[in-house]
Design a protein around this motif. Structure first.
Motif, PDB file in Angstrom:
ATOM      1  N   UNK A  18     -18.792 -43.597 118.862  1.00 42.83           N
ATOM      2  CA  UNK A  18     -17.801 -44.217 117.981  1.00 42.83           C
ATOM      3  C   UNK A  18     -17.896 -43.646 116.570  1.00 42.83           C
ATOM      4  N   UNK A  19     -19.123 -43.450 116.084  1.00 45.95           N
ATOM      5  CA  UNK A  19     -19.277 -42.943 114.722  1.00 45.95           C
ATOM      6  C   UNK A  19     -18.873 -41.475 114.613  1.00 45.95           C
ATOM      7  N   UNK A  20     -18.968 -40.735 115.709  1.00 46.80           N
ATOM      8  CA  UNK A  20     -18.495 -39.357 115.649  1.00 46.80           C
ATOM      9  C   UNK A  20     -16.981 -39.308 115.455  1.00 46.80           C
ATOM     10  N   UNK A  21     -16.277 -40.401 115.802  1.00 44.64           N
ATOM     11  CA  UNK A  21     -14.837 -40.477 115.579  1.00 44.64           C
ATOM     12  C   UNK A  21     -14.479 -40.577 114.105  1.00 44.64           C
ATOM     13  N   UNK A  22     -15.479 -40.779 113.256  1.00 45.20           N
ATOM     14  CA  UNK A  22     -15.223 -40.868 111.815  1.00 45.20           C
ATOM     15  C   UNK A  22     -14.547 -39.619 111.273  1.00 45.20           C
ATOM     16  N   UNK A  23     -14.770 -38.497 111.944  1.00 41.61           N
ATOM     17  CA  UNK A  23     -14.174 -37.256 111.466  1.00 41.61           C
ATOM     18  C   UNK A  23     -12.648 -37.382 111.450  1.00 41.61           C
ATOM     19  N   UNK A  24     -12.087 -38.105 112.429  1.00 43.28           N
ATOM     20  CA  UNK A  24     -10.634 -38.279 112.467  1.00 43.28           C
ATOM     21  C   UNK A  24     -10.174 -39.351 111.472  1.00 43.28           C
ATOM     22  N   UNK A  68      -5.802 -38.689  99.347  1.00 40.04           N
ATOM     23  CA  UNK A  68      -6.193 -37.595  98.451  1.00 40.04           C
ATOM     24  C   UNK A  68      -5.420 -36.304  98.693  1.00 40.04           C
ATOM     25  N   UNK A  69      -4.475 -36.323  99.632  1.00 34.41           N
ATOM     26  CA  UNK A  69      -3.677 -35.141  99.890  1.00 34.41           C
ATOM     27  C   UNK A  69      -4.457 -33.983 100.478  1.00 34.41           C
ATOM     28  N   UNK A  70      -5.566 -34.282 101.184  1.00 35.02           N
ATOM     29  CA  UNK A  70      -6.407 -33.239 101.776  1.00 35.02           C
ATOM     30  C   UNK A  70      -5.942 -32.973 103.208  1.00 35.02           C
ATOM     31  N   UNK A  71      -5.524 -31.755 103.481  1.00 30.80           N
ATOM     32  CA  UNK A  71      -5.054 -31.409 104.819  1.00 30.80           C
ATOM     33  C   UNK A  71      -6.158 -30.710 105.612  1.00 30.80           C
ATOM     34  N   UNK A  72      -6.081 -30.782 106.915  1.00 31.17           N
ATOM     35  CA  UNK A  72      -7.007 -30.074 107.800  1.00 31.17           C
ATOM     36  C   UNK A  72      -6.191 -29.273 108.794  1.00 31.17           C
ATOM     37  N   UNK A  73      -6.768 -28.216 109.319  1.00 31.54           N
ATOM     38  CA  UNK A  73      -6.058 -27.345 110.245  1.00 31.54           C
ATOM     39  C   UNK A  73      -6.100 -27.908 111.660  1.00 31.54           C
ATOM     40  N   UNK A  74      -5.190 -27.395 112.496  1.00 34.61           N
ATOM     41  CA  UNK A  74      -5.192 -27.793 113.901  1.00 34.61           C
ATOM     42  C   UNK A  74      -6.496 -27.352 114.574  1.00 34.61           C
ATOM     43  N   UNK A  75      -6.997 -26.169 114.180  1.00 30.07           N
ATOM     44  CA  UNK A  75      -8.259 -25.680 114.734  1.00 30.07           C
ATOM     45  C   UNK A  75      -9.393 -26.649 114.428  1.00 30.07           C
ATOM     46  N   UNK A  76      -9.408 -27.181 113.220  1.00 30.51           N
ATOM     47  CA  UNK A  76     -10.448 -28.141 112.834  1.00 30.51           C
ATOM     48  C   UNK A  76     -10.373 -29.390 113.711  1.00 30.51           C
ATOM     49  N   UNK A  77      -9.163 -29.910 113.919  1.00 26.67           N
ATOM     50  CA  UNK A  77      -9.012 -31.132 114.706  1.00 26.67           C
ATOM     51  C   UNK A  77      -9.391 -30.906 116.162  1.00 26.67           C
ATOM     52  N   UNK A  78      -8.986 -29.754 116.722  1.00 23.85           N
ATOM     53  CA  UNK A  78      -9.325 -29.465 118.116  1.00 23.85           C
ATOM     54  C   UNK A  78     -10.827 -29.263 118.284  1.00 23.85           C
ATOM     55  N   UNK A  79     -11.440 -28.549 117.341  1.00 23.77           N
ATOM     56  CA  UNK A  79     -12.885 -28.341 117.418  1.00 23.77           C
ATOM     57  C   UNK A  79     -13.627 -29.658 117.243  1.00 23.77           C
ATOM     58  N   UNK A  80     -13.130 -30.524 116.370  1.00 27.42           N
ATOM     59  CA  UNK A  80     -13.753 -31.831 116.173  1.00 27.42           C
ATOM     60  C   UNK A  80     -13.664 -32.664 117.446  1.00 27.42           C
ATOM     61  N   UNK A  81     -12.515 -32.577 118.139  1.00 37.03           N
ATOM     62  CA  UNK A  81     -12.376 -33.294 119.410  1.00 37.03           C
ATOM     63  C   UNK A  81     -13.387 -32.775 120.428  1.00 37.03           C
ATOM     64  N   UNK A  82     -13.625 -31.472 120.434  1.00 37.23           N
ATOM     65  CA  UNK A  82     -14.635 -30.908 121.318  1.00 37.23           C
ATOM     66  C   UNK A  82     -16.023 -31.408 120.981  1.00 37.23           C
ATOM     67  N   UNK A  83     -16.310 -31.529 119.685  1.00 40.88           N
ATOM     68  CA  UNK A  83     -17.618 -32.025 119.258  1.00 40.88           C
ATOM     69  C   UNK A  83     -17.819 -33.475 119.677  1.00 40.88           C
TER      70      UNK A  83
END
Length: 302
Positions: A102-108, A118-133
């Motif tokens: 559950x705490x690893x979901x904090x990334x999302x 804060x207007x901070x964007x993330x890339x699709x690659x970051x989100x997909x890699x985070x899902x893998x993690x």
């Protein structure tokens, strides 16, 4: 802006510290001191040390505006009270491995809040890699997760775990909001942890648990470690990382901490890895590498 080398240290030092606290907390739980008291002592001591550090650095500690104290009070209640209380209570009803997932979901959650506030964007690659993690973390703890349904209060534990994640995400937003108002980080953390400790103490008294302490060396040394390293050092470095790279990247610590914590458990507690858990560790680390790899520069226009 910290250099690339400094940013790596900002990531790995709190990660290593928080991974070690999984083991150190066992010495706190191995006492008759209620959880509310133990967490209150931890953050009260940390607040005093942060206040001393702020005074030594010449940073304003008593001249902060009233509006800042409102936000720091909210941060203390949410981040250092609700978050930690919910984690401990959740682990009474669901396996600690599920709490780690559950705490690893904090990334999302941090990615969403960073975008909204804060207007901070993330890339699709970051989100997909985070899902893998996150999937890797789930693989590590799959036997525990699979057995969750047999517990009578699993839904309650799941709700408390999600509440802890929500509190952590809100606490991140509040702290970064305060520092974006040009308030120094150390005094902000000192007041926030102090308010959190006070709230926990009042909650303990109101619940009838009272105030308890354990003078045994194991309890004292673990309390000192959790206060100095797990609270003062780790949170200062973590929020400096969030300031430099964004809250979403800082939350990637949550997908590495379980891997390192289990390696520590194998050394000191006899945990034995399985093929599935080793595969999950590998997936988490590879995904972390992909998520943190610098993006390729856009090609120059002719």
């Amino acid at each position: 802006m910290p250099s690339a080398s400094q940013q790596r240290w900002l990531f790995w030092l709190p990660t290593l510290i928080w991974a070690s606290t999984w083991h150190v907390i066992l010495y706190q739980l191995d006492s008759a001191v209620p959880v509310l008291n133990s967490v209150a002592w931890r953050f009260a001591l940390a607040a005093l040390m942060l206040a001393a550090l702020a005074r030594w650095r010449g940073e304003a500690l008593l001249a902060l505006p009233r509006s800042a104290h409102v936000l720091m009070l909210a941060t203390g209640i949410v981040q250092y009270s609700g978050n930690y209380w919910s984690v401990y209570e959740a682990e009474r009803h669901i396996p600690s491995g599920l709490v780690a997932v559950l705490f690893s979901l904090m990334v999302f959650g941090n990615a969403l809040s960073g975008r909204l506030f804060f207007g901070q964007s993330v890339t699709r690659r970051f989100l997909l890699a985070s899902a893998g993690a996150v999937a890797g973390v789930a693989m590590i703890f799959w036997p525990e997760i699979a057995a969750t349904g047999a517990r009578p209060n699993a839904l309650l534990g799941l709700g408390l775990g999600l509440l802890a994640v929500l509190c952590a995400c809100i606490g991140n937003v509040l702290t970064l909001t305060l520092t974006r108002r040009n308030l120094a980080l150390v005094p902000v953390l000192a007041w926030s942890m102090g308010y959190g400790a006070l709230f926990l103490t009042l909650a303990s008294l109101a619940s009838g648990a009272g105030l308890h302490f354990d003078a045994r060396p194991s309890y004292l040394l673990s309390l000192l470690y959790l206060s100095v390293f797990g609270s003062v050092v780790a949170f200062v470095l973590y929020f400096k990382l969030a300031q430099a790279q964004g809250a979403a990247r800082a939350a990637l610590t949550g997908v590495v901490i379980p891997v390192i914590a289990l390696l520590i458990s194998a050394l000191f507690e006899g945990w034995q890895p399985t093929a599935l858990s080793l595969s999950g560790m590998g997936l988490s680390l590879i995904s972390l590498f992909v998520a943190t790899r610098p993006s390729a520069p856009a090609p120059a226009r002719p």
